[in-house]
Design a protein around this motif. Structure first.
Motif, PDB file in Angstrom:
ATOM      1  N   LEU A   3     -37.601  40.496  15.431  1.00 49.06           N
ATOM      2  CA  LEU A   3     -37.264  41.659  16.228  1.00 49.06           C
ATOM      3  C   LEU A   3     -37.956  42.871  15.625  1.00 49.06           C
ATOM      4  O   LEU A   3     -38.389  42.850  14.479  1.00 49.06           O
ATOM      5  N   LYS A  64     -37.504  40.725  20.684  1.00 49.09           N
ATOM      6  CA  LYS A  64     -36.540  41.796  20.939  1.00 49.09           C
ATOM      7  C   LYS A  64     -37.002  43.076  20.267  1.00 49.09           C
ATOM      8  O   LYS A  64     -37.448  43.071  19.128  1.00 49.09           O
ATOM      9  N   GLU A  96     -36.842  41.707  25.422  1.00 42.08           N
ATOM     10  CA  GLU A  96     -35.482  42.227  25.478  1.00 42.08           C
ATOM     11  C   GLU A  96     -35.458  43.540  24.701  1.00 42.08           C
ATOM     12  O   GLU A  96     -35.979  43.622  23.587  1.00 42.08           O
ATOM     13  N   TYR A 140     -27.921  38.993  18.812  1.00 43.05           N
ATOM     14  CA  TYR A 140     -29.369  38.868  18.841  1.00 43.05           C
ATOM     15  C   TYR A 140     -29.718  37.441  19.077  1.00 43.05           C
ATOM     16  O   TYR A 140     -30.651  36.968  19.432  1.00 43.05           O
TER      17      TYR A 140
END
Length: 140
Positions: A3, A64, A96, A140
């Motif tokens: 992420l 993400k 995302e 997550y």
């Protein structure tokens, strides 16, 4: 899973990539630490920013992005370029995106003993906090 914690400052998107595993988040130091939006009134510069940041996410297998939310009004209101950058990131296909408030980050800092990795640059600390926050307080 990878992420990316992001702080939008001025016309820069400050980036910190974290690898998330059962042992917790681990900072991955990439040569690209920030991506700048050129002239926000120039459509070619805006498109270039979005293509560059989207390519960064794809080439580094980031699924993400977590962005520090900026106030829309008041003393600490975000600049117009930061809102444009946020929107450009939010509409990247197959990514995302989550927003985290400054208040949530401050609360986490009070509760957690945050140890910053040596590989982190000082200007990346807020983006790092954003990434750590999502690993502790979000799905997550």
């Amino acid at each position: 899973m990878k992420l990316c914690g992001i702080e939008l400052k001025g016309n820069d998107a400050v980036l910190v990539v974290l690898e998330v595993s059962d042992e917790g988040p681990k900072h991955i130091d990439f040569p690209t630490r920030k991506i700048a939006l050129g002239d926000s009134d120039n459509a070619a510069d805006v498109i270039c920013f979005q293509k560059e940041i989207a390519a960064f996410f794809v080439s580094n297998n980031i699924s993400k992005a977590v962005i520090k939310k900026r106030a829309k009004k008041g003393k600490f209101a975000g600049g117009p370029d930061t809102f444009k950058m946020e929107a450009l990131i939010q509409v990247i296909p197959d990514l995302e995106v989550e927003l985290v408030t400054p208040q949530a980050l401050a609360a986490m800092e009070k509760k957690q003993d945050i140890i910053y990795p040596n590989s982190l640059k000082k200007y990346q600390e807020v983006a790092y906090l954003v990434g750590v926050w999502v690993t502790k307080y979000s799905k997550y």
